[in-house]
Design an enzyme around this catalytic site. Structure first.
Site, PDB file in Angstrom:
ATOM      1  N   GLU A  96      -1.939  -5.609  -2.626  1.00 53.59           N
ATOM      2  CA  GLU A  96      -1.567  -6.169  -1.320  1.00 53.59           C
ATOM      3  C   GLU A  96      -2.864  -6.341  -0.547  1.00 53.59           C
ATOM      4  OE1 GLU A  96       1.775  -6.748   1.756  1.00 53.59           O
ATOM      5  OE2 GLU A  96       1.703  -6.733  -0.423  1.00 53.59           O
ATOM      6  N   CYS A 144      -3.034  -6.365   7.980  1.00 49.32           N
ATOM      7  CA  CYS A 144      -3.136  -7.530   7.103  1.00 49.32           C
ATOM      8  C   CYS A 144      -2.098  -8.586   7.445  1.00 49.32           C
ATOM      9  CB  CYS A 144      -3.008  -7.107   5.639  1.00 49.32           C
ATOM     10  SG  CYS A 144      -1.534  -6.151   5.264  1.00 49.32           S
TER      11      CYS A 144
END
Length: 471
Positions: free
Chosen positions: A229, A263
């Site tokens: 990720e 993120c």
């Protein structure tokens, strides 16, 4: 081995040091974890749930020391409170789901009358989790919890930038029966991460694209799967028929919570031309209401820049935008206070894709706003990126909103909201493009990342197969 020094994000001073475990010690920990994993798996999912629920209760009962350490790691309190609550809720939710998700299915007949197939799912014995500094506890646990329930042992390497929480968490783990042998936290730098990958059967990594590529290469060399990720440059598309005040509130939260250090932060906004100026003004009004928590943890919504290395990136993006004609609607700089660094909540207009602020991950509370004329143009601009983590679409016309969302190259799209994937577990998603690889870390499917399928194919009648060589 020399001690690793840790900077306090609020003061800029080195006020914490720790000794990283050696490669030899890590190998011993991995060997012990593998041995304990066999019993952990044999105990069954009901027992594993019981142990993890004990952990959730222990975290709740001993949260003060954990909270204090996480606040020292990150320099903020509101998100820390949410982070601890989210971990406890995640454990409880997974313990509700896991028994049904891990139940063994019935044997099945096949196209061949005397052959039946039984299915088993076998966990990877040892999972490595390498987690980042922006949400130190939550992103250490987001992969570890389903891995443990699947039956794996887990070694977590948190970031060397935010390691303080490991001490109080280790004290909590020490009191949880049967868990300390299959869950270990070992903070350290990239050297330890590389050593951990060499010991593991599977690796989960959360962090930058550049480091994620290194992790993928290391996993490939060791012939193990990796779940990545990585970074994002999440776009939001806003059409002219939306409620501007509500949209601005959603975008400010989606782009500026945790000082934009996520993120899945909204990092660029595309507004339909008739409302572009008004949306920029509404965003600036919202952003001006946010305060820096320079004087106290709970004195403002915007915490400090956690990693000092981000300062250079943020300043480079702002300077590049200014040099290329961007207009600062509010904010626009970094504030120093008693050695700490804070990025002002910032809204920029008159931006374009020649600017770094629109193309590279900034990781700061900054919202650049660019106009578009047609839905096709908006989609093209949103997709003009190497990233594909998540996105947002705001449109009063639901059909139009879903149509735009369905064309975005991103793993999760919030419609008439922002960053919903951070609060909704049910939405299974995968990262697109350079934002990652592997299965969904959200939703029930997340646990499948830690399981391998084994088929038990049985001749139930003891007959001779017609395709054997003749006697």
């Amino acid at each position: 081995m020399a001690l690793i020094e840790v900077r306090n994000p609020r003061s800029g001073r080195i006020d914490y040091r720790f000794e990283q475990v050696s490669a030899a010690e890590l190998a011993r920990l991995a060997l012990d974890a593998r041995a304990a994993q066999q019993q952990w798996l044999q105990d069954g999912v009901a027992r594993r749930c019981q142990v993890l629920l004990e952990l959730a209760r222990a975290i709740s009962a001993q949260r003060d020391a954990l909270f204090e350490a996480l606040c020292a790691d990150t320099g903020r309190s509101t998100e820390t409170e949410l982070e601890i609550n989210a971990v406890v809720a995640s454990i409880e939710r997974w313990c509700e789901l896991a028994p049904a998700l891990l139940a063994t299915g019935a044997r099945k007949t096949t196209a061949i009358p005397f052959i039946e197939v039984g299915a088993q799912r076998v966990p990877y014995p040892l999972a490595a989790v390498i987690s980042p500094w922006n949400f130190p506890l939550l992103l250490s646990c987001i992969d570890a919890i389903p891995a443990l329930l699947a039956g794996s042992a887990v070694i977590v390497k948190p970031s060397e930038i935010t390691p303080r929480f490991v001490e109080p968490l280790a004290d909590i783990l020490a009191g949880v029966t049967d868990l300390n042998s299959v869950l270990r936290f070992v903070p350290g730098d990239g050297r330890l991460g590389r050593a951990l990958i060499a010991q593991a059967d599977l690796v989960c990594f959360t962090g930058s694209v550049a480091t994620g590529k290194q992790v993928a290469l290391a996993a490939a060399r060791n012939f193990i799967p990796c779940q990545l990720e990585l970074g994002g440059k999440d776009p939001a598309i806003v059409t002219a028929d939306t409620d501007l005040e509500r949209t601005a509130a959603a975008l400010c939260w989606g782009g500026m919570v945790n000082a934009g250090q996520s993120c899945l932060s909204i990092e660029r906004v595309y507004a339909e031309t008739p409302i572009c100026h008004d949306l920029s003004a509404a965003l600036a009004q919202q952003a001006r209401s946010l305060k820096l928590n320079t004087h106290a943890l709970d004195a403002g919504e915007i915490g400090p820049i956690i990693s000092a290395r981000q300062r250079d990136i943020i300043e480079a993006h702002l300077q590049d935008a200014a040099a290329k004609g961007a207009q600062v609607e509010c904010g626009g700089g970094i504030v120093e206070h008693n050695g700490g660094l804070w990025c002002q909540p910032t809204v920029l207009s008159n931006v374009n894709h020649d600017m770094l602020i629109m193309t590279e991950e900034t990781f700061a509370p900054i919202l650049p706003v660019m106009a578009f004329d047609t839905d096709e143009q908006a989609v093209a601009l949103a997709n003009d990126t190497i990233f594909g983590l998540s996105a947002a679409v705001f449109a009063n016309d639901a059909e139009r909103a879903r149509g735009i969302a369905g064309r975005l190259e991103a793993g999760a799209v919030s419609i008439n909201d922002a960053a919903l994937t951070s609060v909704m577990h049910e939405g299974e998603k995968q990262a697109f493009k350079a934002s990652g690889m592997g299965g969904s870390r959200m939703g029930p499917a997340s646990i499948n990342r830690f399981l391998r399928a084994r088929a038990l194919i049985e001749n139930t009648q003891g007959c001779w197969d017609p395709w054997w060589f003749p006697a």
